[in-house]
Design an enzyme around this catalytic site. Structure first.
Site, PDB file in Angstrom:
ATOM      1  N   CYS A  56      -0.416  55.008  12.527  1.00 40.60           N
ATOM      2  CA  CYS A  56       0.008  56.306  12.006  1.00 40.60           C
ATOM      3  C   CYS A  56      -0.624  56.589  10.647  1.00 40.60           C
ATOM      4  O   CYS A  56      -1.073  57.706  10.376  1.00 40.60           O
ATOM      5  CB  CYS A  56       1.529  56.340  11.900  1.00 40.60           C
ATOM      6  SG  CYS A  56       2.205  57.962  11.492  1.00 40.60           S
ATOM      7  N   CYS A  91      10.298  56.077  11.965  1.00 39.62           N
ATOM      8  CA  CYS A  91      10.610  57.502  11.856  1.00 39.62           C
ATOM      9  C   CYS A  91      10.805  58.152  13.215  1.00 39.62           C
ATOM     10  O   CYS A  91      11.494  59.163  13.325  1.00 39.62           O
ATOM     11  CB  CYS A  91       9.500  58.217  11.090  1.00 39.62           C
ATOM     12  SG  CYS A  91       7.902  58.232  11.924  1.00 39.62           S
ATOM     13  N   GLY A 114      11.811  61.075   0.975  1.00 40.13           N
ATOM     14  CA  GLY A 114      12.457  59.878   0.463  1.00 40.13           C
ATOM     15  C   GLY A 114      12.236  59.717  -1.028  1.00 40.13           C
ATOM     16  O   GLY A 114      11.463  60.451  -1.648  1.00 40.13           O
ATOM     17  N   VAL A 115      12.888  58.721  -1.606  1.00 42.73           N
ATOM     18  CA  VAL A 115      12.812  58.527  -3.051  1.00 42.73           C
ATOM     19  C   VAL A 115      11.425  58.088  -3.501  1.00 42.73           C
ATOM     20  O   VAL A 115      10.960  58.464  -4.585  1.00 42.73           O
ATOM     21  CB  VAL A 115      13.887  57.517  -3.523  1.00 42.73           C
ATOM     22  CG1 VAL A 115      13.658  56.133  -2.918  1.00 42.73           C
ATOM     23  CG2 VAL A 115      13.928  57.442  -5.046  1.00 42.73           C
ATOM     24  N   ASP A 116      10.727  57.298  -2.684  1.00 41.53           N
ATOM     25  CA  ASP A 116       9.431  56.773  -3.112  1.00 41.53           C
ATOM     26  C   ASP A 116       8.388  57.873  -3.261  1.00 41.53           C
ATOM     27  O   ASP A 116       7.729  57.990  -4.298  1.00 41.53           O
ATOM     28  CB  ASP A 116       8.940  55.704  -2.127  1.00 41.53           C
ATOM     29  CG  ASP A 116       9.825  54.473  -2.119  1.00 41.53           C
ATOM     30  OD1 ASP A 116      10.383  54.141  -3.181  1.00 41.53           O
ATOM     31  OD2 ASP A 116       9.969  53.841  -1.059  1.00 41.53           O
ATOM     32  N   LEU A 156       4.235  66.300   6.623  1.00 42.21           N
ATOM     33  CA  LEU A 156       3.741  66.342   7.996  1.00 42.21           C
ATOM     34  C   LEU A 156       4.902  66.568   8.954  1.00 42.21           C
ATOM     35  O   LEU A 156       5.921  65.879   8.885  1.00 42.21           O
ATOM     36  CB  LEU A 156       3.027  65.032   8.339  1.00 42.21           C
ATOM     37  CG  LEU A 156       1.828  64.671   7.460  1.00 42.21           C
ATOM     38  CD1 LEU A 156       1.307  63.284   7.833  1.00 42.21           C
ATOM     39  CD2 LEU A 156       0.722  65.707   7.595  1.00 42.21           C
ATOM     40  N   GLY A 201       3.778  57.434  -1.494  1.00 42.07           N
ATOM     41  CA  GLY A 201       4.765  56.551  -2.104  1.00 42.07           C
ATOM     42  C   GLY A 201       4.686  55.127  -1.611  1.00 42.07           C
ATOM     43  O   GLY A 201       5.646  54.362  -1.780  1.00 42.07           O
TER      44      GLY A 201
END
Length: 359
Positions: free
Chosen positions: A94, A193, A11-13, A33, A119
């Protein structure tokens, strides 16, 4: 040169966090992961994008197989919880057991790197007087993710870096665009997710829990309608009940043993107190007397002032860990067993734990 591992989801973060550290002169290595045993958004497109970002930044990319760990600590945890009529919070679980712990262990044991970055939108400070790391809300309160990090230990915090904690989301995207990152305009994921991109949490749970129709009843036991599986409901839920009434009805309790969903008015779904187990004291040592703090009972809920009374460990149920009683200064709606209650003093996250099912 300082070495650091950046957890990359694709992702962007996380991509921007890696780019920032890379341009600051860190020797960055990316780590992704492999979480899901089947197909899922987090381990298909995300893994490809993470690899592409590492190629863009010219940094190594490691993929660590944590599928069995994710199955045991997250999937099984969710299924067990929903089957028991509670609504588990998988993200904090998690972060501790699947992400931060394994990433830090991999870095130290395999790569000789003792710092990880993610992020997440959160901040860290170190207090020399107490010799503790202080977990704090992010500058961008709308994106703040400290709530999901409440269960991180001092050991994990000591090895963690949050490059985005002082930034707002628009700044993250601007920096990603400036660095030419592929993920700069990538939409944010709206689901957990583990929920497949074409499905839902309901569909995910139905793979593991067989839905059984049952009764929707009021507090007096009067049958008001039918449900299609207790695990499809959560405390405080109003939408999707399919029950006609002269006033709004909310889920106020779940009884999986009797296969019933209990509903009532809004006042019936509010409480003035709650008990919390498996408490992790983050930025302060466990107190011996009550403290006052602002308590958040869900990720997007507004904090409410409360007295937090230490109960210690129940010798008859040591598996519940340290427990506290929360006495709220005003009634709180939708307190849900299985979710996290997290308490703050200003921006500092003091501690948190899991809301008990007090039946």
């Amino acid at each position: 040169m300082n070495k650091i591992i950046v957890g990359l989801s694709g992702g962007v973060d996380s991509s921007t966090a890696a780019a920032i550290l890379h341009h600051q002169g860190y020797q960055v290595e990316g780590l992704t992961l492999w979480l899901m045993k089947g197909k899922g958004q987090c381990c298909s497109e995300g893994m490809v994008d993470a690899a592409y970002i590492c190629e863009q930044l010219d940094i190594p990319h490691h993929i660590v197989d944590t599928r069995n760990l994710f199955q045991a600590n997250i999937v099984d945890y969710l299924v067990t919880g929903y089957s028991a009529g509670i609504t588990p919070l998988p993200c904090s679980q998690c972060n501790k057991t699947v992400k931060f712990g394994p990433m830090l262990a991999y870095g130290r044991e395999k790569l000789g790197i003792d710092k990880i970055a993610t992020g997440h939108y959160a901040r860290l400070d170190y207090d020399s007087k107490s010799d503790r790391y202080l977990l704090k809300r992010a500058i961008d309160r709308n994106k703040d993710q400290s709530y999901f990090l409440y269960d991180l230990t001092q050991y994990l915090l000591a090895g963690s870096v949050f490059p985005l904690g002082e930034m707002v989301k628009s700044e993250t995207r601007r920096i990603a665009a400036e660095y030419g990152l592929k993920t700069a305009d990538k939409p944010e994921s709206q689901d957990l997710c583990l929920v497949e991109s074409s499905g839902s949490m309901r569909a995910f749970l139905d793979k593991y829990i067989t839905p059984h129709q049952g009764e929707i009843v009021d507090r007096e036991g009067r049958v008001l309608g039918r449900h299609d599986g207790v695990h499809h409901y959560t405390i405080g839920q109003r939408k999707g009940l399919g029950v006609s009434a002269p006033h709004p009805l909310y889920v106020i309790d779940l009884d999986p043993a009797m296969n019933k969903v209990i509903v009532g008015d809004r006042d019936s779904a509010t409480k003035m107190e709650s008990t919390v187990k498996l408490v992790n004291w983050v930025s302060i040592a466990p107190p011996s007397t009550s403290i006052r703090a602002e308590v958040q009972v869900r990720y997007r809920s507004l904090p409410v002032a409360a007295n937090i009374i230490p109960l210690g460990v129940n010798e008859e149920k040591p598996q519940d860990g340290f427990r506290v009683k929360l006495i709220f200064e005003e009634a709180v709606f939708g307190i849900t067993p299985g979710q996290a209650a997290v308490w703050y003093e200003g921006d500092i996250l003091l501690g948190g734990g899991i809301i008990e099912n007090e039946k």
